[in-house]
Design an enzyme around this catalytic site. Structure first.
Site, PDB file in Angstrom:
ATOM      1  N   THR A 125       0.830  -1.211   0.000  1.00  0.00           N
ATOM      2  CA  THR A 125       0.000   0.000   0.000  1.00  0.00           C
ATOM      3  C   THR A 125       0.867   1.266   0.000  1.00  0.00           C
ATOM      4  O   THR A 125       1.984   1.254   0.537  1.00  0.00           O
ATOM      5  CB  THR A 125      -0.903  -0.001   1.256  1.00  0.00           C
ATOM      6  N   ASP A 126       0.309   2.352  -0.536  1.00  0.00           N
ATOM      7  CA  ASP A 126       1.030   3.637  -0.493  1.00  0.00           C
ATOM      8  C   ASP A 126       1.163   4.158   0.940  1.00  0.00           C
ATOM      9  O   ASP A 126       1.971   5.049   1.207  1.00  0.00           O
ATOM     10  CB  ASP A 126       0.336   4.681  -1.379  1.00  0.00           C
ATOM     11  N   GLU A 127       0.382   3.571   1.871  1.00  0.00           N
ATOM     12  CA  GLU A 127       0.411   4.090   3.245  1.00  0.00           C
ATOM     13  C   GLU A 127       1.761   3.841   3.928  1.00  0.00           C
ATOM     14  O   GLU A 127       2.079   4.468   4.930  1.00  0.00           O
ATOM     15  CB  GLU A 127      -0.747   3.500   4.062  1.00  0.00           C
ATOM     16  N   TYR A 152      -1.277  -0.273  11.152  1.00  0.00           N
ATOM     17  CA  TYR A 152      -1.501  -0.982   9.878  1.00  0.00           C
ATOM     18  C   TYR A 152      -0.342  -0.753   8.918  1.00  0.00           C
ATOM     19  O   TYR A 152       0.267  -1.704   8.403  1.00  0.00           O
ATOM     20  CB  TYR A 152      -2.825  -0.518   9.239  1.00  0.00           C
ATOM     21  N   LYS A 156       2.546  -3.309   7.305  1.00  0.00           N
ATOM     22  CA  LYS A 156       2.746  -3.515   5.868  1.00  0.00           C
ATOM     23  C   LYS A 156       4.185  -3.158   5.472  1.00  0.00           C
ATOM     24  O   LYS A 156       4.806  -3.857   4.677  1.00  0.00           O
ATOM     25  CB  LYS A 156       1.751  -2.667   5.048  1.00  0.00           C
TER      26      LYS A 156
HETATM   27  P1  NAD Z   1      -9.717  -7.174   2.971  1.00  0.00           P
HETATM   28  O1  NAD Z   1      -9.646  -6.874   4.438  1.00  0.00           O
HETATM   29  O2  NAD Z   1     -10.980  -6.895   2.235  1.00  0.00           O
HETATM   30  O3  NAD Z   1      -9.401  -8.721   2.740  1.00  0.00           O
HETATM   31  C1  NAD Z   1      -8.365  -9.395   3.408  1.00  0.00           C
HETATM   32  C2  NAD Z   1      -8.554 -10.893   3.210  1.00  0.00           C
HETATM   33  O4  NAD Z   1      -7.470 -11.571   3.870  1.00  0.00           O
HETATM   34  C3  NAD Z   1      -9.856 -11.423   3.832  1.00  0.00           C
HETATM   35  O5  NAD Z   1     -10.516 -12.290   2.919  1.00  0.00           O
HETATM   36  C4  NAD Z   1      -9.370 -12.203   5.059  1.00  0.00           C
HETATM   37  O6  NAD Z   1     -10.214 -13.301   5.395  1.00  0.00           O
HETATM   38  C5  NAD Z   1      -7.989 -12.660   4.609  1.00  0.00           C
HETATM   39  N1  NAD Z   1      -7.096 -12.941   5.750  1.00  0.00           N
HETATM   40  C6  NAD Z   1      -6.883 -12.147   6.833  1.00  0.00           C
HETATM   41  N2  NAD Z   1      -6.031 -12.756   7.694  1.00  0.00           N
HETATM   42  C7  NAD Z   1      -5.673 -13.943   7.111  1.00  0.00           C
HETATM   43  C8  NAD Z   1      -4.800 -14.988   7.488  1.00  0.00           C
HETATM   44  N3  NAD Z   1      -4.131 -14.969   8.658  1.00  0.00           N
HETATM   45  N4  NAD Z   1      -4.649 -16.054   6.647  1.00  0.00           N
HETATM   46  C9  NAD Z   1      -5.335 -16.099   5.467  1.00  0.00           C
HETATM   47  N5  NAD Z   1      -6.190 -15.138   5.069  1.00  0.00           N
HETATM   48  C10 NAD Z   1      -6.352 -14.062   5.875  1.00  0.00           C
HETATM   49  O7  NAD Z   1      -8.488  -6.419   2.328  1.00  0.00           O
HETATM   50  P2  NAD Z   1      -8.367  -5.663   0.925  1.00  0.00           P
HETATM   51  O8  NAD Z   1      -8.866  -4.289   1.067  1.00  0.00           O
HETATM   52  O9  NAD Z   1      -8.902  -6.549  -0.146  1.00  0.00           O
HETATM   53  O10 NAD Z   1      -6.781  -5.577   0.791  1.00  0.00           O
HETATM   54  C11 NAD Z   1      -6.035  -6.658   0.226  1.00  0.00           C
HETATM   55  C12 NAD Z   1      -4.555  -6.303   0.226  1.00  0.00           C
HETATM   56  O11 NAD Z   1      -4.350  -5.110  -0.524  1.00  0.00           O
HETATM   57  C13 NAD Z   1      -3.996  -6.029   1.616  1.00  0.00           C
HETATM   58  O12 NAD Z   1      -2.716  -6.615   1.698  1.00  0.00           O
HETATM   59  C14 NAD Z   1      -3.916  -4.511   1.705  1.00  0.00           C
HETATM   60  O13 NAD Z   1      -2.872  -4.115   2.546  1.00  0.00           O
HETATM   61  C15 NAD Z   1      -3.651  -4.147   0.261  1.00  0.00           C
HETATM   62  N6  NAD Z   1      -4.154  -2.825  -0.165  1.00  0.00           N
HETATM   63  C16 NAD Z   1      -5.441  -2.448   0.094  1.00  0.00           C
HETATM   64  C17 NAD Z   1      -5.891  -1.227  -0.364  1.00  0.00           C
HETATM   65  C18 NAD Z   1      -7.330  -0.796  -0.147  1.00  0.00           C
HETATM   66  O14 NAD Z   1      -7.679   0.343  -0.475  1.00  0.00           O
HETATM   67  N7  NAD Z   1      -8.219  -1.651   0.344  1.00  0.00           N
HETATM   68  C19 NAD Z   1      -5.032  -0.364  -1.047  1.00  0.00           C
HETATM   69  C20 NAD Z   1      -3.711  -0.772  -1.287  1.00  0.00           C
HETATM   70  C21 NAD Z   1      -3.288  -2.008  -0.851  1.00  0.00           C
HETATM   71  P1  TYD Z   2     -10.552   4.193   4.907  1.00  0.00           P
HETATM   72  O1  TYD Z   2     -11.591   3.786   3.912  1.00  0.00           O
HETATM   73  O2  TYD Z   2     -10.619   3.576   6.275  1.00  0.00           O
HETATM   74  O3  TYD Z   2      -9.140   3.945   4.224  1.00  0.00           O
HETATM   75  P2  TYD Z   2      -7.638   4.406   4.719  1.00  0.00           P
HETATM   76  O4  TYD Z   2      -7.695   4.787   6.133  1.00  0.00           O
HETATM   77  O5  TYD Z   2      -6.840   3.159   4.485  1.00  0.00           O
HETATM   78  O6  TYD Z   2      -7.259   5.538   3.809  1.00  0.00           O
HETATM   79  O7  TYD Z   2     -10.627   5.758   5.094  1.00  0.00           O
HETATM   80  C1  TYD Z   2     -10.475   6.637   3.991  1.00  0.00           C
HETATM   81  C2  TYD Z   2     -10.499   8.048   4.526  1.00  0.00           C
HETATM   82  O8  TYD Z   2     -11.812   8.334   5.041  1.00  0.00           O
HETATM   83  C3  TYD Z   2      -9.544   8.277   5.690  1.00  0.00           C
HETATM   84  O9  TYD Z   2      -9.001   9.592   5.580  1.00  0.00           O
HETATM   85  C4  TYD Z   2     -10.433   8.190   6.929  1.00  0.00           C
HETATM   86  C5  TYD Z   2     -11.770   8.705   6.424  1.00  0.00           C
HETATM   87  N1  TYD Z   2     -12.974   8.116   7.055  1.00  0.00           N
HETATM   88  C6  TYD Z   2     -13.980   8.943   7.545  1.00  0.00           C
HETATM   89  O10 TYD Z   2     -13.877  10.195   7.510  1.00  0.00           O
HETATM   90  N2  TYD Z   2     -15.088   8.361   8.096  1.00  0.00           N
HETATM   91  C7  TYD Z   2     -15.240   6.999   8.172  1.00  0.00           C
HETATM   92  O11 TYD Z   2     -16.284   6.521   8.702  1.00  0.00           O
HETATM   93  C8  TYD Z   2     -14.207   6.157   7.635  1.00  0.00           C
HETATM   94  C9  TYD Z   2     -14.329   4.657   7.697  1.00  0.00           C
HETATM   95  C10 TYD Z   2     -13.080   6.769   7.074  1.00  0.00           C
END
Ligand code: NAD
Ligand code: TYD
Length: 336
Positions: A125-127, A152, A156
């Site tokens: 992630t970019d975070e 988090y 990562k």
């Molecule tokens: P998500 O929380 O929707 O899904 C995570 C999945 O991992 C779930 O299905 C969960 O059951 C599984 N999981 C958790 N712990 C586990 C374990 N111990 N063993 C096996 N499976 C396990 O997450 P997401 O939003 O789909 O993100 C997926 C990946 O992409 C993550 O690594 C996250 O850091 C990265 N990512 C997410 C975003 C975003 O905006 N959501 C952006 C950039 C990168």
């Molecule tokens: P989120 O979807 O949790 O993603 P991330 O924290 O990984 O960027 O949140 C996106 C942005 O929205 C973040 O700046 C926090 C804000 N936010 C709210 O203002 N209200 C909410 O209820 C949630 C879940 C997030």
């Protein structure tokens, strides 16, 4: 080719599994997932009986099970999504983030090394870069030093360092992708965009943290899938690729866009206490990935329209999640 996708019951992993099963009928896609609160298999009803798809219920931290699976299945590729992914949860419960995101990744790296996989793609992630200030001319590049601010992003970043170390020390063929915030179908309704859509549709207040001016760089999940596909097949070993489409929006602007599209009133917006350590701004420079041949298909405007329509057409999916009914499906279908 046999491809292991970890976390394929989650949001991005789930979309990626469906993309791969449909795009590569000659590949076998193995979805490994622990099915935590964020894992949901109902989304895979259309592909679950396909010959090129199978599901394994496992914990990536379970070294013995993971090693025996790798030994038996001899995966060619690993695409690693499985993680704890919600910043707010990491503030309340950091331990599980270290366990899954750091220890789990290291177990997978060891297992991948033991069978000499052809490529290990670590989805990050970019975070991990920390935050940018509000100067719109600044971006995260692959050379930006890692400076994670939340438990988090710290977990990562730690996993990214392990992936790098397994390449440098053992020569494991790896790539790391660092994507901006995703949105789109099957996004779990605890994250900002699906939370806003589901609450606005139910005429419930939408909580905005702080002043709502924090900026996120939004990418449609389908564009993230094509980026990972490209990196898996064409990425240069050991390289990091940033993924983003220059779609910076304040949180308030995102919420207002959704409220307007659903013809509701902005009095649903409720300002609440700010998140601890709330990163101000994320913004990606995707030049390196574009040079590899990637272009996003969605702008924020087209992507959010598609996403809102998807949530309107698939109310049953997110309502079942909100009331926990999807657990019953797992029990019946998978005896879990
Ligand atoms: P998500 O929380 O929707 O899904 C995570 C999945 O991992 C779930 O299905 C969960 O059951 C599984 N999981 C958790 N712990 C586990 C374990 N111990 N063993 C096996 N499976 C396990 O997450 P997401 O939003 O789909 O993100 C997926 C990946 O992409 C993550 O690594 C996250 O850091 C990265 N990512 C997410 C975003 C975003 O905006 N959501 C952006 C950039 C990168
Ligand atoms: P989120 O979807 O949790 O993603 P991330 O924290 O990984 O960027 O949140 C996106 C942005 O929205 C973040 O700046 C926090 C804000 N936010 C709210 O203002 N209200 C909410 O209820 C949630 C879940 C997030």
């Amino acid at each position: 080719m046999k491809v292991l996708v970890t976390g394929g019951a989650g949001f991005i992993g789930g979309n990626y599994v469906q993309y791969m099963v449909n795009k590569y009928p000659n590949y076998h896609i193995v979805n490994l997932d622990l099915l935590t609160y964020a894992g949901d298999l109902t989304k895979h009803k259309e592909i679950e009986n396909r010959e090129n798809y199978s599901f394994v219920h496992a914990d990536i931290v379970d070294r013995e099970k993971i090693f025996s699976l790798f030994k038996n299945e001899k995966f060619d590729y690993v695409v690693h999504f499985a993680a704890e992914s919600h910043v707010d949860r990491s503030i309340k419960e950091p331990d599980i983030f270290v366990r899954t995101n750091v220890v789990g990744t290291q177990v997978l790296l060891d297992a991948a090394k033991s069978i000499n996989v052809k490529k290990f793609v670590h989805v990050s992630t970019d975070e991990v870069y920390g935050e940018l200030d509000y100067d719109p001319s600044t971006f995260f590049t692959e050379k930006t030093p890692l400076a994670p601010n939340s438990p988090y992003s710290a977990s990562k970043a730690s996993s990214d360092f392990f992936v790098r170390a397994y390449h440098e020390t053992f020569g494991l063929p790896v790539n790391i992708t660092r994507c901006s915030n995703n949105y789109g179908p099957y996004h779990f309704p605890e994250k900002l965009i699906p939370l806003t859509i589901s609450r606005v549709l139910n005429d419930q207040k939408v909580p905005v943290y702080g002043d709502g001016k924090n900026i996120r760089d939004w990418l449609h999940v389908y564009d993230h899938c094509t980026a990972i596909d490209l990196v898996l097949h064409k990425g240069i070993n050991g390289e990091v690729y940033n993924v983003g489409g220059h779609n910076e929006k304040t949180n308030l602007a995102v919420i207002q866009t959704i409220i307007r599209a659903l013809n509701k009133n902005e009095n649903l917006i409720e300002y609440v206490e700010d998140r601890l350590g709330h990163d101000k701004r994320y913004a990606i420079d995707p030049t390196k990935l574009e040079e590899l041949g990637w272009q996003p298909r969605y702008s924020f405007e087209t992507g959010i329209e598609q996403t809102i329509q998807w949530y309107l057409d698939n109310k049953e999916w997110w309502q079942n999640i909100l009331n926990g009914e999807y657990r019953a499906y797992f029990k019946k279908q998978y005896k879990l």
